[in-house]
Design a protein around this motif. Structure first.
Motif, PDB file in Angstrom:
ATOM      1  N   GLU A 185      11.822  -0.053  31.756  1.00  0.00           N
ATOM      2  CA  GLU A 185      12.691   1.493  31.094  1.00  0.00           C
ATOM      3  C   GLU A 185      11.661   1.811  29.752  1.00  0.00           C
ATOM      4  OE1 GLU A 185      16.717   0.296  31.851  1.00  0.00           O
ATOM      5  OE2 GLU A 185      16.389  -0.038  33.558  1.00  0.00           O
ATOM      6  N   ASP A 186      12.165   2.769  29.638  1.00  0.00           N
ATOM      7  CA  ASP A 186      11.598   3.666  28.300  1.00  0.00           C
ATOM      8  C   ASP A 186      10.028   3.285  28.001  1.00  0.00           C
ATOM      9  OD1 ASP A 186      15.012   4.875  27.780  1.00  0.00           O
ATOM     10  OD2 ASP A 186      14.792   2.547  26.770  1.00  0.00           O
ATOM     11  N   LEU A 187       8.867   4.070  28.981  1.00  0.00           N
ATOM     12  CA  LEU A 187       7.931   3.444  28.936  1.00  0.00           C
ATOM     13  C   LEU A 187       7.452   5.216  27.992  1.00  0.00           C
ATOM     14  CD1 LEU A 187       6.585   1.843  31.785  1.00  0.00           C
ATOM     15  CD2 LEU A 187       6.823   0.913  28.780  1.00  0.00           C
ATOM     16  N   PRO A 188       6.954   5.544  26.867  1.00  0.00           N
ATOM     17  CA  PRO A 188       6.798   6.884  26.519  1.00  0.00           C
ATOM     18  C   PRO A 188       6.114   7.201  27.892  1.00  0.00           C
ATOM     19  CG  PRO A 188       5.138   4.299  25.270  1.00  0.00           C
ATOM     20  CD  PRO A 188       6.342   3.927  26.564  1.00  0.00           C
ATOM     21  N   ASP A 189       5.867   8.605  27.374  1.00  0.00           N
ATOM     22  CA  ASP A 189       5.305   9.272  28.935  1.00  0.00           C
ATOM     23  C   ASP A 189       3.992   9.008  28.765  1.00  0.00           C
ATOM     24  OD1 ASP A 189       7.803  10.139  28.752  1.00  0.00           O
ATOM     25  OD2 ASP A 189       8.037  11.876  27.387  1.00  0.00           O
TER      26      ASP A 189
ATOM     27  N   SER B 287       8.941  15.338  29.884  1.00  0.00           N
ATOM     28  CA  SER B 287       9.812  14.781  29.224  1.00  0.00           C
ATOM     29  C   SER B 287      11.188  15.240  29.466  1.00  0.00           C
ATOM     30  CB  SER B 287       9.823  14.843  27.545  1.00  0.00           C
ATOM     31  OG  SER B 287       9.385  16.276  27.470  1.00  0.00           O
ATOM     32  N   ASP B 288      12.601  15.109  29.587  1.00  0.00           N
ATOM     33  CA  ASP B 288      14.003  15.835  29.573  1.00  0.00           C
ATOM     34  C   ASP B 288      13.710  17.543  29.320  1.00  0.00           C
ATOM     35  OD1 ASP B 288      14.628  13.283  30.728  1.00  0.00           O
ATOM     36  OD2 ASP B 288      15.536  13.017  29.018  1.00  0.00           O
TER      37      ASP B 288
END
Length: 85
Positions: A4-8, A24-25
């Motif tokens: 989880e939360d890997l860079p884009d 991204s969001d």
């Protein structure tokens, strides 16, 4: 293993996203604004993928039916206890 939360723009994200970085969001929100203002969806917005893992296999259907039956038995037992009191 879940990551989880890997860079884009990480290599793993790009591998599973056909070589492109993940939106991204903020990018999704901006494309929603483009859609609202122009009436057309943003042309580069990623299409939702069908999640193969979430399809119901016979084994998953059997487990789901068992869990529903167990829940119903618990609810009936709880009702019977409250009616007896």
């Amino acid at each position: 293993m879940y990551l989880e939360d890997l860079p884009d723009d990480s290599r793993i994200v790009k591998h599973f996203n056909e070589g492109r970085r993940r939106w991204s969001d903020e990018a999704f929100l901006l494309s929603d604004l483009v859609h609202v203002m122009s009436g057309k969806p943003h042309p580069a917005r990623p299409k939702p993928k069908t999640d193969v893992d979430k399809r119901e296999t016979p084994r998953r259907a059997q487990i789901r039916r068992q869990r529903i039956a167990e829940k119903r038995r618990r609810e009936m037992a709880r009702k019977a206890e409250s009616a007896a009191d």
